[in-house]
Scaffold this active site. Structure first.
Site, PDB file in Angstrom:
ATOM      1  N   ARG A   1       0.800  -1.229   0.000  1.00 19.41           N
ATOM      2  CA  ARG A   1       0.000   0.000   0.000  1.00 19.41           C
ATOM      3  C   ARG A   1       0.829   1.274   0.000  1.00 19.41           C
ATOM      4  O   ARG A   1       0.582   2.192  -0.778  1.00 19.41           O
ATOM      5  CB  ARG A   1      -0.903   0.054   1.250  1.00 19.41           C
ATOM      6  CG  ARG A   1      -2.197  -0.655   1.126  1.00 19.41           C
ATOM      7  CD  ARG A   1      -2.576  -1.225   2.454  1.00 19.41           C
ATOM      8  NE  ARG A   1      -1.608  -2.261   2.781  1.00 19.41           N
ATOM      9  CZ  ARG A   1      -1.727  -3.523   2.377  1.00 19.41           C
ATOM     10  NH1 ARG A   1      -2.790  -3.897   1.748  1.00 19.41           N
ATOM     11  NH2 ARG A   1      -0.792  -4.412   2.638  1.00 19.41           N
ATOM     12  N   THR A   2       1.776   1.362   0.923  1.00 20.77           N
ATOM     13  CA  THR A   2       2.453   2.646   1.114  1.00 20.77           C
ATOM     14  C   THR A   2       3.240   3.020  -0.143  1.00 20.77           C
ATOM     15  O   THR A   2       3.116   4.128  -0.662  1.00 20.77           O
ATOM     16  CB  THR A   2       3.365   2.591   2.361  1.00 20.77           C
ATOM     17  OG1 THR A   2       2.603   2.055   3.435  1.00 20.77           O
ATOM     18  CG2 THR A   2       3.876   3.953   2.722  1.00 20.77           C
TER      19      THR A   2
ATOM     20  N   LYS B   1      25.690  -3.308  -0.729  1.00 25.21           N
ATOM     21  CA  LYS B   1      27.166  -3.271  -0.764  1.00 25.21           C
ATOM     22  C   LYS B   1      27.725  -2.524   0.439  1.00 25.21           C
ATOM     23  O   LYS B   1      28.924  -2.278   0.521  1.00 25.21           O
ATOM     24  CB  LYS B   1      27.635  -2.567  -2.045  1.00 25.21           C
ATOM     25  CG  LYS B   1      27.136  -3.172  -3.331  1.00 25.21           C
ATOM     26  CD  LYS B   1      27.547  -2.266  -4.506  1.00 25.21           C
ATOM     27  CE  LYS B   1      26.665  -2.484  -5.702  1.00 25.21           C
ATOM     28  NZ  LYS B   1      26.768  -1.350  -6.649  1.00 25.21           N
TER      29      LYS B   1
ATOM     30  N   ARG C   1      11.043   3.942   3.517  1.00 31.81           N
ATOM     31  CA  ARG C   1      10.703   2.952   4.555  1.00 31.81           C
ATOM     32  C   ARG C   1      11.968   2.205   4.913  1.00 31.81           C
ATOM     33  O   ARG C   1      12.749   1.827   4.019  1.00 31.81           O
ATOM     34  CB  ARG C   1       9.639   1.984   4.060  1.00 31.81           C
ATOM     35  CG  ARG C   1       9.437   0.821   5.026  1.00 31.81           C
ATOM     36  CD  ARG C   1       8.249  -0.021   4.700  1.00 31.81           C
ATOM     37  NE  ARG C   1       7.012   0.696   4.987  1.00 31.81           N
ATOM     38  CZ  ARG C   1       5.804   0.154   4.917  1.00 31.81           C
ATOM     39  NH1 ARG C   1       5.673  -1.115   4.568  1.00 31.81           N
ATOM     40  NH2 ARG C   1       4.729   0.859   5.180  1.00 31.81           N
TER      41      ARG C   1
ATOM     42  N   HIS D   1       4.683   5.640  11.694  1.00 36.55           N
ATOM     43  CA  HIS D   1       4.230   5.518  10.296  1.00 36.55           C
ATOM     44  C   HIS D   1       3.278   6.687  10.030  1.00 36.55           C
ATOM     45  O   HIS D   1       2.063   6.520   9.929  1.00 36.55           O
ATOM     46  CB  HIS D   1       3.525   4.174  10.109  1.00 36.55           C
ATOM     47  CG  HIS D   1       3.288   3.752   8.691  1.00 36.55           C
ATOM     48  ND1 HIS D   1       3.426   4.604   7.613  1.00 36.55           N
ATOM     49  CD2 HIS D   1       2.900   2.563   8.166  1.00 36.55           C
ATOM     50  CE1 HIS D   1       3.143   3.949   6.496  1.00 36.55           C
ATOM     51  NE2 HIS D   1       2.825   2.707   6.807  1.00 36.55           N
TER      52      HIS D   1
HETATM   53  N1   CP Z   1      -0.316  -0.101   5.887  1.00 34.02           N
HETATM   54  C1   CP Z   1       0.889  -0.339   5.313  1.00 34.02           C
HETATM   55  O1   CP Z   1       1.896   0.288   5.660  1.00 34.02           O
HETATM   56  O2   CP Z   1       0.850  -1.300   4.341  1.00 34.02           O
HETATM   57  P1   CP Z   1       2.116  -1.772   3.494  1.00 34.02           P
HETATM   58  O3   CP Z   1       3.079  -2.425   4.458  1.00 34.02           O
HETATM   59  O4   CP Z   1       1.576  -2.704   2.464  1.00 34.02           O
HETATM   60  O5   CP Z   1       2.732  -0.543   2.888  1.00 34.02           O
END
Ligand code: CP
Length: 307
Positions: free
Chosen positions: A51-52, A80, A101, A129
């Site tokens: 999703r993100t 590396k 991320r 998040h």
């Molecule tokens: N909600 C969320 O962060 O989903 P993903 O891990 O799929 O990005």
């Protein structure tokens, strides 16, 4: 250079502004379809995501911009031994804004100190998040019409569930909030969240292991999965993974207008039989996340003088 690492990097007024922008995008997508023409988003994902990452990418395409990046550390020079700081210094030469991320808590903060373009934290370890919280806030606003006087139950892995930590931080700034923290003993909300957020702000909260008992008082039930990737041993994960499974039977105890949220991915914790319940909002969260990420990127690119 302004980056968004924590949801508290945005004031309540700015959250309102982002919600208004997102609602305007929903109502008038054509007005926004070229605003980022010629601009590039880099998605640097050192950890899996559906999703993100894809919603950031869809968001930039729908603003008329382009996207580059990687979806696993192994396909970047991190494999590396390149540092996060050197990676973002490099990517700053190619992109106008970066969504990152990383499995290590604090990595996006380190990145923001080295980058010359805005960094958006797209999830750092078990910490925060913030853009999931933007999706959650728009969902609560559209479904409940307010952020005030809500009783919110968060259920599942409250220790490692970074979306819960960001949501508690965000909601702590609105009047009349009550939190109900539903988890196994081993997966309670970290004490720093209780001390630095709920106790500090005087937010009433209760901790329980009993989902069904907590249900009747809730306006929002926020389910989370047990975060397998953060466990040190598989035995503990297997013992705890099915601690809570929301079923239609359990929903009978809920208010008729309680909403069910989940950041997804779901494993077992919400029965698919709930998906057709009008109170199920987790796929609305997915869509709302795209609009809020559009609004956030617009704001940061404007502030950086890039659009
Ligand atoms: N909600 C969320 O962060 O989903 P993903 O891990 O799929 O990005």
């Amino acid at each position: 250079m302004r980056s968004i690492i924590d949801i508290l990097d945005l004031s309540v007024e700015e959250l309102d502004e982002l919600i208004q922008t997102a609602q305007d995008i929903i109502a008038h997508p054509d007005r926004y379809s070229e605003v980022c023409h010629g601009k590039k988003l880099a998605t640097l994902f050192f950890e899996p995501s559906t999703r993100t990452r894809l919603s950031f990418e869809a968001a930039m395409y729908e603003l008329g911009g382009n996207v580059l990046g990687f979806s696993e550390a192994q396909s970047s020079s991190a494999a590396k031994g390149e540092s996060v700081a050197d990676t973002v210094k490099t990517v700053s030469c190619y992109a106008d804004i970066i969504a990152m991320r990383h499995p290590k808590e604090g990595a996006p903060l380190v990145a923001s100190r080295a980058a010359s373009v805005p960094i958006i934290n797209a999830g750092d370890g078990g910490h925060n998040h913030p853009t999931q919280t933007l999706a959650d806030l728009l969902t609560i606003y559209r479904e409940k019409g307010t952020f005030e006087n809500l009783t919110i139950g968060v259920c599942g892995d409250l220790k490692f569930g970074r979306t819960v930590h960001s949501l508690i931080n965000a909601m702590s700034r609105y009047k009349g909030l009550k939190m109900v923290l539903i988890s196994p003993e081993e997966l309670k909300v970290p004490s720093y969240v209780k001390k630095d957020v709920m106790k500090k702000q005087g937010i009433p909260y209760e901790q329980t292991t009993d989902l069904e008992g907590a249900m009747p008082q809730l306006d929002v039930l926020y389910m989370t999965r047990v975060q397998r990737e953060r466990f040190f041993n598989e035995e503990d994960y297997l013992r705890l993974k099915d601690s809570y499974i929301l079923t239609p039977e359990k929903m009978k105890n809920a208010k008729s207008d309680m909403i069910v949220m989940h950041p997804l991915p779901r494993v077992n914790e919400i029965s698919v039989a709930i998906d057709d319940d009008p109170r199920a909002c987790y796929f609305k969260q997915v869509l709302n996340g795209k609009y809020m990420r559009m609004a956030l990127m617009l704001k940061l690119l404007k502030e950086a003088g890039r659009i």
